[in-house]
Design a protein around this motif. Structure first.
Motif, short mmCIF file in Angstrom:
data_model
loop_
_atom_site.label_atom_id
_atom_site.label_comp_id
_atom_site.label_asym_id
_atom_site.label_seq_id
_atom_site.Cartn_x
_atom_site.Cartn_y
_atom_site.Cartn_z
N VAL A 121 -6.16 3.60 15.04
CA VAL A 121 -7.11 2.50 14.93
C VAL A 121 -7.10 2.03 13.47
O VAL A 121 -7.10 0.83 13.17
CB VAL A 121 -8.54 2.96 15.33
CG1 VAL A 121 -9.53 1.81 15.23
CG2 VAL A 121 -8.53 3.56 16.74
N GLU A 122 -7.06 3.03 12.58
CA GLU A 122 -6.88 2.81 11.14
C GLU A 122 -5.94 3.92 10.67
O GLU A 122 -5.67 4.84 11.44
CB GLU A 122 -8.22 3.00 10.40
CG GLU A 122 -9.32 2.04 10.78
CD GLU A 122 -10.67 2.54 10.26
OE1 GLU A 122 -10.70 3.45 9.39
OE2 GLU A 122 -11.69 2.04 10.75
N PRO A 123 -5.49 3.87 9.40
CA PRO A 123 -4.54 4.92 8.95
C PRO A 123 -5.07 6.34 9.14
O PRO A 123 -4.28 7.27 9.32
CB PRO A 123 -4.34 4.59 7.47
CG PRO A 123 -4.55 3.11 7.39
CD PRO A 123 -5.62 2.80 8.39
N THR A 124 -6.39 6.54 9.07
CA THR A 124 -6.90 7.91 9.23
C THR A 124 -7.85 8.04 10.42
O THR A 124 -8.64 8.98 10.50
CB THR A 124 -7.63 8.37 7.95
OG1 THR A 124 -8.63 7.40 7.64
CG2 THR A 124 -6.67 8.53 6.78
N LEU A 125 -7.77 7.09 11.34
CA LEU A 125 -8.62 7.16 12.53
C LEU A 125 -7.75 6.97 13.78
O LEU A 125 -7.05 5.96 13.91
CB LEU A 125 -9.70 6.07 12.47
CG LEU A 125 -10.69 6.06 13.64
CD1 LEU A 125 -11.51 7.36 13.68
CD2 LEU A 125 -11.63 4.85 13.56
N GLY A 272 0.16 2.11 17.82
CA GLY A 272 -0.69 1.31 16.93
C GLY A 272 -0.25 1.35 15.48
O GLY A 272 -1.08 1.24 14.57
N LEU A 273 1.07 1.50 15.23
CA LEU A 273 1.54 1.58 13.85
C LEU A 273 1.22 0.31 13.06
O LEU A 273 1.13 0.34 11.84
CB LEU A 273 3.05 1.87 13.81
CG LEU A 273 3.46 3.28 14.27
CD1 LEU A 273 4.98 3.44 14.29
CD2 LEU A 273 2.83 4.35 13.39
N GLU A 274 1.05 -0.80 13.79
CA GLU A 274 0.71 -2.05 13.09
C GLU A 274 -0.66 -1.92 12.41
O GLU A 274 -0.95 -2.63 11.45
CB GLU A 274 0.74 -3.24 14.08
CG GLU A 274 -0.25 -3.22 15.23
CD GLU A 274 0.14 -2.27 16.37
OE1 GLU A 274 1.18 -1.61 16.27
OE2 GLU A 274 -0.64 -2.17 17.34
N ASN A 275 -1.48 -0.97 12.86
CA ASN A 275 -2.80 -0.79 12.23
C ASN A 275 -2.75 0.02 10.94
O ASN A 275 -3.77 0.28 10.32
CB ASN A 275 -3.76 -0.12 13.22
CG ASN A 275 -4.01 -1.01 14.42
OD1 ASN A 275 -3.98 -2.25 14.29
ND2 ASN A 275 -4.21 -0.42 15.59
N LEU A 276 -1.52 0.44 10.55
CA LEU A 276 -1.39 1.15 9.28
C LEU A 276 -1.43 0.16 8.11
O LEU A 276 -1.66 0.56 6.96
CB LEU A 276 -0.07 1.92 9.22
CG LEU A 276 0.08 3.11 10.18
CD1 LEU A 276 1.45 3.76 10.01
CD2 LEU A 276 -1.01 4.15 9.92
N GLY A 277 -1.12 -1.10 8.40
CA GLY A 277 -1.16 -2.12 7.34
C GLY A 277 0.03 -2.02 6.39
O GLY A 277 -0.09 -2.42 5.23
#
Ligand SMILES: Cc1cc2nc3c(=O)[nH]c(=O)nc-3n(C[C@H](O)[C@H](O)[C@H](O)COP(=O)(O)OP(=O)(O)OC[C@H]3O[C@@H](n4cnc5c(N)ncnc54)[C@H](O)[C@@H]3O)c2cc1C
Length: 467
Positions: A121-125, A272-277
């Motif tokens: 969802v986010e890099p650490t979530l 969801g790697l796109e959510n790593l930014g």
């Protein structure tokens, strides 16, 4: 949605993920291991181990063709019960899988091992199995799977991959193996030796990833003597009655089944790697540092087949260790990676060590060579086929790399790889003892050839050289 906190979340319980877990545990950090799909590792379930069992059975059975040379009676009458052979492959495979599970996830409490697919969802979530996991750092070790072009999926069970082949109760009468890299060649030759009428196809002009032109030519010649190998044209598949017609340029084969071994793709969709930014490469894999396995400057690490760099087991293990070590610490450490070592277990083995042919500068590189034809031990074994090439820096004599096709290549490649790791010169290697008659004498001969071509000569004389 329920949210829990851990120090490290590891996605994927294959070789890379399990090695990462080992490091995290050692550092005393809390963790969760998440695995979607079958646990038990690609290596044990559908990779290294069942393929090596199949190769062993095929090689043992093939040996009968040699026995008549020295009077073993009845070898022509030998037959193989393929169903029993496949059962043996599956039995040993199950043993290896049980062993992996017994030493890893079987003993993990339920809350530490989530069996489902995770998504950033986010890099650490992460989101997994209806809950959220907040981690100080994350290791992505989701592995890879066989690539099958979309249109070929329409042929259903007629097009097999390494995910299916070891499950077969019996083998088809005829098969095309499309893709003759390491996996396709190992299995293609084994299937042929187990009695399947095999035709091999590859769009490249080489097989097994060889680069050295001498080794490449020899490999193609030797494999072509066993089963037809068609290179340089892209293969197409069409249904023809109950069979599949595989066509590549003017070559074609009508077969019962196809083994599709054209490569492997990273398991990253829905992650969801796109959510790593961070920027993703053409395959959708984020850029990372291969000495720390860190993705950008995020507390995210990527290890094993998923990054697509060296899709082999000991590298997945090393990468998992590096990723786990760094994920469990605030300071990020860089690690020197080992000299490359690739082994194709076809017969004769095809191996590459250290610097590859295409990376070498012909101006500064010396090449030593030996053909296995006259090598005494190889002749005794009835396996005197192949060529061994060793590369060294012309000036210093330091061994740089090697490519070979030959008997017991798996052992020779290790020996050379260890020498490269030690930075040894050709002269230094020639001062090592070589027993007689062993296959290592082939290496000794290649080294003598190489020694004559490098500038650096041994200084002084050893006691033995003096007499
Ligand atoms: C036929 C064959 C023969 C081989 N032979 C050799 C050999 O002789 N020598 C050698 O060195 N190498 C060999 N290899 C390669 C070796 O098996 C792999 O390099 C190694 O197993 C990769 O380990 P890994 O941990 O990266 O991936 P895996 O073991 O595949 O682990 C990845 C795990 O992640 C899970 N996963 C995927 N997506 C998600 C998600 N979104 N969320 C949670 N979990 C997920 C997967 O289900 C899997 O369990 C072979 C491979 C094949 C296919």
């Amino acid at each position: 949605m329920e949210e829990r906190n851990v120090d490290v979340a590891i996605i994927g319980s294959g070789t890379a993920g399990l090695n990462a877990m080992g490091q995290v545990r050692r550092a005393g950090k809390s963790f969760v291991l998440i695995n979607g799909g079958e646990p038990g590792t690609t290596c044990a379930r559908v990779g290294c181990m069942p393929s090596k069992v199949m190769i062993q059975v095929a090689e043992d059975y093939h040996r009968r063709t040699h026995l008549g040379k020295y009077g073993v009676d009845g070898h022509q009458a030998m037959t193989l019960d393929v169903a029993e052979a496949m059962e043996h492959v599956q039995d040993l495979r199950d043993t290896f899988v049980d062993r992996v599970l017994g030493n890893s996830t079987d003993n993990l409490p339920e809350d530490l091992f989530i069996q489902d697919y995770a998504k950033f969802v986010e890099p650490t979530l992460l989101e997994v199995a209806g809950q959220r996991v907040r981690a100080k750092s994350v290791v992505v070790a989701t592995g890879s799977r066989p690539l099958v072009p979309g249109p070929w999926k329409a042929f259903g069970e007629r097009v097999l991959t390494t995910d299916d082949i070891f499950e077969l109760e019996n083998l088809p009468a005829s098969m095309a193996v499309i893709g003759l890299g390491t996996i396709g060649l190992e299995l293609g030759q084994s299937l042929h030796r187990l009695g399947v009428d095999v035709t091999g196809f590859d769009q490249l002009e080489t097989i097994a990833g060889t680069q050295d032109p001498e080794v490449s030519k020899c490999a193609i010649d030797l494999m072509n003597k066993e089963f037809p190998v068609h290179l340089g044209r892209t293969a197409e598949i069409a249904l023809e009655g109950d069979m599949l017609r595989v066509t590549a340029g003017d070559k074609s084969a009508l077969v019962d089944r196809v083994l599709c071994s054209i490569g492997r793709v990273p398991n990253i969709e829905n992650l969801g790697l796109e959510n790593l930014g961070v920027a993703l490469d053409a395959r959708g894999v984020p850029k990372y540092d291969r000495s720390s396995m860190q993705v950008g400057d995020l507390p995210v690490y990527i290890a094993g087949d998923v990054n697509g760099e060296r899709q082999i087991l000991h590298e997945a293990g090393d990468e998992g260790k590096i990723a786990g070590y760094n994920a469990a610490r605030d300071e990020i450490a860089s690690f020197r990676r080992k000299a490359p070592l690739f082994i194709n277990f076809c017969d004769p083995n095809i191996c590459a060590v250290g610097a590859r042919w295409n990376q070498l500068d012909p101006e500064t590189t010396a090449v030593g060579q030996i053909n296995f034809a006259p090598v005494g031990r190889a002749l005794i074994m009835g396996k005197n086929r192949g060529v061994l090439r060793v590369y060294a820096d012309k000036k210093s004599g330091v061994i740089l790399g090697s490519e070979m096709i030959g008997p017991k290549g798996e052992n020779l490649a290790h020996l050379l790889c260890w020498c490269i790791e030690q930075g040894l010169t050709v002269g230094r290697l020639l001062r090592m003892p070589f027993y007689h008659p062993v296959i290592e004498e082939a290496l000794q001969a290649a080294l003598y050839d190489l020694y004559g071509k490098v500038e650096a000569k041994n200084e002084g004389l050893t006691e033995l050289e003096r007499i």
